[in-house]
Every structure is written in C-alpha cells, then in structure tokens.
Motif scaffolding. Structure first.
Motif, PDB file in Angstrom:
ATOM      1  N   GLY A 130       0.816  -1.208   0.000  1.00 59.70           N
ATOM      2  CA  GLY A 130       0.000   0.000   0.000  1.00 59.70           C
ATOM      3  C   GLY A 130       0.848   1.256   0.000  1.00 59.70           C
ATOM      4  N   ARG A 131       2.088   1.107  -0.467  1.00 60.04           N
ATOM      5  CA  ARG A 131       3.034   2.222  -0.410  1.00 60.04           C
ATOM      6  C   ARG A 131       2.525   3.425  -1.193  1.00 60.04           C
ATOM      7  NH1 ARG A 131       8.831   2.899  -1.322  1.00 60.04           N
ATOM      8  NH2 ARG A 131       9.211   0.696  -1.535  1.00 60.04           N
ATOM      9  N   ALA A 132       2.004   3.164  -2.392  1.00 63.43           N
ATOM     10  CA  ALA A 132       1.535   4.266  -3.228  1.00 63.43           C
ATOM     11  C   ALA A 132       0.346   4.963  -2.567  1.00 63.43           C
ATOM     12  CB  ALA A 132       1.138   3.742  -4.603  1.00 63.43           C
ATOM     13  N   LEU A 133      -0.494   4.154  -1.936  1.00 60.29           N
ATOM     14  CA  LEU A 133      -1.660   4.708  -1.242  1.00 60.29           C
ATOM     15  C   LEU A 133      -1.228   5.619  -0.102  1.00 60.29           C
ATOM     16  CD1 LEU A 133      -4.123   1.744  -0.901  1.00 60.29           C
ATOM     17  CD2 LEU A 133      -4.654   4.018  -1.688  1.00 60.29           C
ATOM     18  N   ARG A 134      -0.205   5.160   0.648  1.00 61.35           N
ATOM     19  CA  ARG A 134       0.279   5.952   1.778  1.00 61.35           C
ATOM     20  C   ARG A 134       0.920   7.237   1.282  1.00 61.35           C
ATOM     21  NH1 ARG A 134       2.502   1.003   3.018  1.00 61.35           N
ATOM     22  NH2 ARG A 134       4.526   1.942   3.359  1.00 61.35           N
ATOM     23  N   ALA A 135       1.669   7.123   0.195  1.00 64.70           N
ATOM     24  CA  ALA A 135       2.296   8.316  -0.374  1.00 64.70           C
ATOM     25  C   ALA A 135       1.225   9.319  -0.779  1.00 64.70           C
ATOM     26  CB  ALA A 135       3.146   7.930  -1.582  1.00 64.70           C
ATOM     27  N   GLU A 136       0.181   8.816  -1.408  1.00 61.21           N
ATOM     28  CA  GLU A 136      -0.914   9.677  -1.855  1.00 61.21           C
ATOM     29  C   GLU A 136      -1.575  10.362  -0.640  1.00 61.21           C
ATOM     30  OE1 GLU A 136      -2.317  10.663  -4.730  1.00 61.21           O
ATOM     31  OE2 GLU A 136      -3.958  11.590  -3.626  1.00 61.21           O
ATOM     32  N   ALA A 189     -12.175  15.327  -3.484  1.00 64.06           N
ATOM     33  CA  ALA A 189     -12.847  14.290  -4.284  1.00 64.06           C
ATOM     34  C   ALA A 189     -11.824  13.499  -5.080  1.00 64.06           C
ATOM     35  CB  ALA A 189     -13.871  14.919  -5.212  1.00 64.06           C
ATOM     36  N   ARG A 190     -10.814  14.189  -5.601  1.00 63.25           N
ATOM     37  CA  ARG A 190      -9.802  13.489  -6.398  1.00 63.25           C
ATOM     38  C   ARG A 190      -9.026  12.500  -5.525  1.00 63.25           C
ATOM     39  NH1 ARG A 190      -5.998  17.404  -9.088  1.00 63.25           N
ATOM     40  NH2 ARG A 190      -5.118  17.484  -7.006  1.00 63.25           N
ATOM     41  N   HIS A 191      -8.681  12.950  -4.332  1.00 61.85           N
ATOM     42  CA  HIS A 191      -7.959  12.067  -3.415  1.00 61.85           C
ATOM     43  C   HIS A 191      -8.799  10.839  -3.085  1.00 61.85           C
ATOM     44  CE1 HIS A 191      -5.634  10.619  -0.090  1.00 61.85           C
ATOM     45  NE2 HIS A 191      -6.664  10.761   0.709  1.00 61.85           N
ATOM     46  N   ARG A 192     -10.074  11.070  -2.794  1.00 60.37           N
ATOM     47  CA  ARG A 192     -10.984   9.977  -2.468  1.00 60.37           C
ATOM     48  C   ARG A 192     -11.051   8.979  -3.623  1.00 60.37           C
ATOM     49  NH1 ARG A 192     -15.193  13.395  -0.654  1.00 60.37           N
ATOM     50  NH2 ARG A 192     -16.004  13.179  -2.714  1.00 60.37           N
ATOM     51  N   ARG A 193     -11.145   9.506  -4.830  1.00 60.69           N
ATOM     52  CA  ARG A 193     -11.233   8.650  -6.017  1.00 60.69           C
ATOM     53  C   ARG A 193      -9.985   7.802  -6.175  1.00 60.69           C
ATOM     54  NH1 ARG A 193     -13.118  13.055  -8.791  1.00 60.69           N
ATOM     55  NH2 ARG A 193     -11.129  13.333  -9.803  1.00 60.69           N
ATOM     56  N   ARG A 194      -8.830   8.433  -5.956  1.00 61.63           N
ATOM     57  CA  ARG A 194      -7.578   7.681  -6.138  1.00 61.63           C
ATOM     58  C   ARG A 194      -7.473   6.531  -5.153  1.00 61.63           C
ATOM     59  NH1 ARG A 194      -3.415  12.607  -7.288  1.00 61.63           N
ATOM     60  NH2 ARG A 194      -3.943  12.819  -9.470  1.00 61.63           N
ATOM     61  N   VAL A 195      -7.810   6.803  -3.889  1.00 57.87           N
ATOM     62  CA  VAL A 195      -7.736   5.750  -2.864  1.00 57.87           C
ATOM     63  C   VAL A 195      -8.721   4.637  -3.207  1.00 57.87           C
ATOM     64  CG1 VAL A 195      -8.110   5.255  -0.434  1.00 57.87           C
ATOM     65  CG2 VAL A 195      -6.952   7.337  -1.085  1.00 57.87           C
ATOM     66  N   HIS A 196      -9.919   5.059  -3.574  1.00 55.84           N
ATOM     67  CA  HIS A 196     -10.982   4.141  -3.931  1.00 55.84           C
ATOM     68  C   HIS A 196     -10.534   3.209  -5.062  1.00 55.84           C
ATOM     69  CE1 HIS A 196     -15.346   3.762  -3.495  1.00 55.84           C
ATOM     70  NE2 HIS A 196     -15.355   3.379  -4.752  1.00 55.84           N
ATOM     71  N   GLN A 197      -9.999   3.809  -6.098  1.00 55.87           N
ATOM     72  CA  GLN A 197      -9.576   3.069  -7.286  1.00 55.87           C
ATOM     73  C   GLN A 197      -8.476   2.079  -6.932  1.00 55.87           C
ATOM     74  OE1 GLN A 197     -10.712   3.018 -10.203  1.00 55.87           O
ATOM     75  NE2 GLN A 197      -9.102   2.181 -11.482  1.00 55.87           N
ATOM     76  N   ALA A 198      -7.482   2.544  -6.153  1.00 53.12           N
ATOM     77  CA  ALA A 198      -6.356   1.679  -5.794  1.00 53.12           C
ATOM     78  C   ALA A 198      -6.853   0.495  -4.965  1.00 53.12           C
ATOM     79  CB  ALA A 198      -5.325   2.475  -5.016  1.00 53.12           C
ATOM     80  N   GLN A 199      -7.806   0.735  -4.064  1.00 55.92           N
ATOM     81  CA  GLN A 199      -8.308  -0.353  -3.236  1.00 55.92           C
ATOM     82  C   GLN A 199      -9.067  -1.370  -4.074  1.00 55.92           C
ATOM     83  OE1 GLN A 199     -10.346   1.522   0.042  1.00 55.92           O
ATOM     84  NE2 GLN A 199      -8.451   1.709   1.168  1.00 55.92           N
ATOM     85  N   HIS A 200      -9.801  -0.878  -5.073  1.00 56.53           N
ATOM     86  CA  HIS A 200     -10.493  -1.803  -5.960  1.00 56.53           C
ATOM     87  C   HIS A 200      -9.502  -2.671  -6.725  1.00 56.53           C
ATOM     88  CE1 HIS A 200     -14.769  -1.339  -5.767  1.00 56.53           C
ATOM     89  NE2 HIS A 200     -14.639  -0.039  -5.615  1.00 56.53           N
TER      90      HIS A 200
END
Ligand SMILES: [Zn+2]
Length: 463
Positions: free
Chosen positions: A213-219, A261-272
């Motif tokens: 989840g490194r990219a997620l944490r960075a984001e 909203a963009r941040h939320r979308r990115r996390v959402h997408q990565a988790q999917h």
C-alpha cells in the motif's frame, strides 16, 4: 455450480466521468437542480401534511399520483422525477425499518440543491460511448459522452444515474453481471489480513500474496501535507461566523472540494485494484473460501494521535466491501472471523509472541521467522481450518502494488521536497532564488517524528 444452469446475476455499478460541451453541462445541471426541486417539494408537502394532522405519504405509487397532480419540473422527464420519488420512498422505508429494529435512523428531511437522476431500463439509449438521457417531452434530445468506454456490454446495463460530485458530472452505470465460473474447490481456504502497510495479505495452501500500500500511503501523505499548507495560507481570509464569503473564498472552497474528491477517487480506485488482485490470486489457487480477519472495533480504543488518524484514513470497510463484491462475482465465499491475536501468535508452535514492531515476525520459542502480515493471514486461515499445509507461511509469495505512486512532477511533491530540502525540487514551482535552491512554499511541520514512517513515501518497506 453446474455449467448448464443459467448463471446467477449480480448488480454492479461503475461511475464514469462525463465529457460534455458547455451547453450539455448546463442542461445536466438543470436536470439535477430540477430533481432537487422535486426532492424539496416532497419534503415540503409532507411537512405540510403533518402540520395539518394528516399522515405523510411515503408509498411510491401514492407519490406518483401526487406528482401527476402537481405538474412537471423543468426539463426533467416523468421517469426522471419518479426516480426521485423512488429514492425518497426507499430512504423513508429504510429508516422506518431501522427504527422498528431499534436502531437510530432519521427520515429524509434535508434539502439538496442537486439530486441524482436515475434512468431505468428503456428510458436511455447507449451508442458506443454516447448515452441519451430522457428529458421532458418537447425538449431537444440530451446526449452525453462517457470519458472512458463502458466496462459492461451495453445489453447488460440496467440503469444509469446522472450525478454531480466534487464539481464534476458523472454517470453511474449499473449492470447485471453474470457470476464468473472458476474451477474452485470449496474446501480450499485462504486467509486474508487487512492492513495499512499492506492493504491485503493473503495466504493459501501453497502460496501467498502481499499487496503493497506504499503508493496509497504516499498519496494520503501528500494530500494531507497539501491540505495543511492550503489551510495555513487561507485561514486569515476565512469569513467570520455569519459573514458571507467572498467570491474568492467560494472559489477556494470549490477547489478544496475538488481536491478532496480526487484524493478519495484515487484511494478508492487503488483499493479496488488491490481487491481484484486478491480475487485473481484466490481463483488461481482454486480457493473457494476467503476468510477475512474482522477489523471491527479497532477504532474503539485510543492509539495516539497519529495512529488514530491513520486508522481513520485506512477505509477498512471499503477494503472489505471491495473484496466481498469481487469475490462474490467470482463465486468465492467470504467469511469474517475474529482477528484477535492473529498477528501475535506463532503459526509454527502456536505460542504467544510479543507483537513485532516492524514487518518481521520472529518467534523466540522456536526458530520460525516470517513476514508479519503473512503470519497474520496464515493464523486467520488456520481459524477456519485452512492455511499452508507445511508449518509456517508459504515460501512462494507474490508481491503486488496497489495504486500509482504520485508522479515525480506532482505539484504536491514540491511541498515534500521543500521539507526535505532537496537540492533539486520537483518541477512546478521554480524556487525564488535559483542560487540558494530554496522554495517559496512554507515549511511543513513534522508529524510526530519517528512515527510517521507508515505515511512517509520515502521509506522502504521491510520485506
Ligand atoms: Zn514459534
């Protein structure tokens, strides 16, 4: 599961951004506002009824009759207006049901300026990436263009919903998707450990999967730093209580919402994407049952400022839901088990071990050592009678990544580089004085030093 039987259908929704001309955008917003008017009319008329001692109307058919009596709402078609009635009626009965069960729930009572408009089967047309939405009779046709291809075959699409989020227009496309047929063995069990460092760690009989989840944490980290810097810069301009905000302030607020909203979308997408990798791994291992450690109740106790923040950023409910949805579609059963003690028990000798600080698990009683999250997953699998056949964790471990590491040119990295006093800051903001190489942006204060390694993008994971 027989191959001859018709496959079971499940409903899945993809939210797709719209690419519109100005005129189309205006018309779409008008539709959403009209739907908001219908919503307000529903709330107002029911309030009036209650004040006059009559019962409120919540039944969909009765509401439809009321609507025909009232007339039309702008460009909104009858079907579109009815979708708002359906939304109201559903919300009302949900609340009533929850109340009956002794849970707290409130009936819909808040007005919204923009309310989503749903078009059911037969009230929309799909042509490639273009979708025609139904509008009131006599109005010109309204076509919208999707920004990416439809992820489902057009004949499977059951409904489309026009909605606004974060200052943009979207179309939520709901389709009936058949359950995929994999050659699965229901007796084969894999354990899944949900985590922050690794969103998913999965262990099957002869294989493991670690999703980083490194990219997620960075984001998340860059987003936090960015929002903090924004707040510091604009706090003085904030309107006082009761004071009307300036146009500039409104624009600033709109920008904040867009970024959020963009941040939320990115996390959402990565988790999917991560969940998809876990399900693909399970299908490849012919696993019929996924056992997941239940993360519920983890936020009940105070774990310190930084860890509390991190736990709330984690979005474990979404992680679990994404995994459930995708597993269901692949015909895999998901079961929840209590995860207490799974990260502090040795999988080889089953004795309690102090929780490791890093990612490396080492047992002082026997010679076992392994990855902490895989150990957790193996112990979770063992609770349901699964897990690796040999003692310990599997040797063959796949490593995958979730999400995208923020690009080198990401504007927010500039803040991070300023903090670290890089000699060569990320492009985007040229330094004030090229000779000194310092940045104009304010210095970013540290999170608690030494504790922010889970959020820092520049630290390597202990493998
Ligand atoms: Zn041991």
């Amino acid at each position: 599961m027989n191959g001859s039987a018709t496959p079971r259908l499940l409903h899945r929704t993809a939210t797709i951004r719209l690419r519109l001309t100005r005129r189309q955008t205006r018309r779409c917003y008008r539709l959403l506002r009209s739907a908001g008017d219908v919503w307000a009319w529903l709330l107002d008329s029911n309030r009036q009824r209650r004040q006059q001692g009559e019962p409120a109307i919540s039944n969909y058919q009765a509401l439809c009759r009321e609507l025909t009596r009232t007339g039309s709402f702008g460009e909104l078609s009858v079907a579109g207006a009815r979708s708002v009635l359906r939304r109201y009626s559903d919300a009302w009965f949900q609340a009533a049901k929850r109340r009956k069960a002794g849970l707290s729930a409130s009936f819909p009572r808040r007005k919204c300026s923009l309310v989503p408009v749903r078009c059911y089967h037969g009230t929309f047309t799909i042509q490639g990436q273009r979708v025609r939405l139904r509008v009131a009779r006599g109005q010109p046709e309204l076509w919208v263009r999707l920004a990416r291809p439809l992820p489902y075959p057009p004949e499977q699409v059951r409904a489309v919903t026009l909605l606004a989020d974060g200052g943009r227009l979207w179309l939520a496309v709901t389709a009936a998707v058949p359950v995929e047929h994999h050659d699965l063995d229901p007796m084969r069990v894999a354990g899944v450990d949900l985590g922050i460092i690794h969103p998913y760690a999965a262990v099957a009989e002869d294989g493991g999967l670690l999703v980083s989840g490194r990219a997620l944490r960075a984001e998340s980290y860059l987003h936090l730093v960015d929002q903090q810097a924004r707040q510091r810069k604009t706090a003085k301009r904030a309107p006082k209580p009761g004071q009307r905000g300036s146009r500039r302030w409104r624009r600033h607020r709109a920008r904040l919402r867009r970024v959020e909203a963009r941040h939320r979308r990115r996390v959402h997408q990565a988790q999917h994407q991560a969940a998809k990798q876990v399900v693909a791994f399970a299908a490849q291992q012919r696993v019929g049952t996924l056992v997941v450690g239940d993360p519920r109740g983890i936020t009940d106790r105070d774990a310190g400022r930084v860890q509390n923040w991190r736990l709330r950023q984690w979005r474990r409910t979404h992680l679990l839901q994404a995994l459930r949805d995708k597993a269901e579609l692949a015909g895999i059963v998901v079961r929840l088990v209590d995860e207490r003690g799974t990260s502090s028990t040795c999988p080889a000798c089953h004795r309690r071990v102090a929780k490791p600080n890093g990612r490396r698990f080492r047992c002082p009683h026997c010679t076992f050592f392994g990855h902490r999250d895989l150990v957790g997953a193996a112990n979770i699998a063992a609770k349901a009678g699964g897990g690796p056949t040999s003692t310990g964790v599997p040797v063959l471990v796949e490593h995958r990544r979730a999400g995208q590491v923020p690009a080198r040119r990401d504007r927010r990295r500039h803040l991070h580089d300023a903090r670290r006093r890089r000699s060569c800051p990320a492009s985007g903001h040229p330094p004030d004085n090229p000779a000194s190489g310092r940045c104009r942006s304010p210095r970013v204060p540290d999170l608690t030093p030494g504790e922010d390694h889970a959020a820092s993008p520049n630290r390597a994971d202990v493998a």
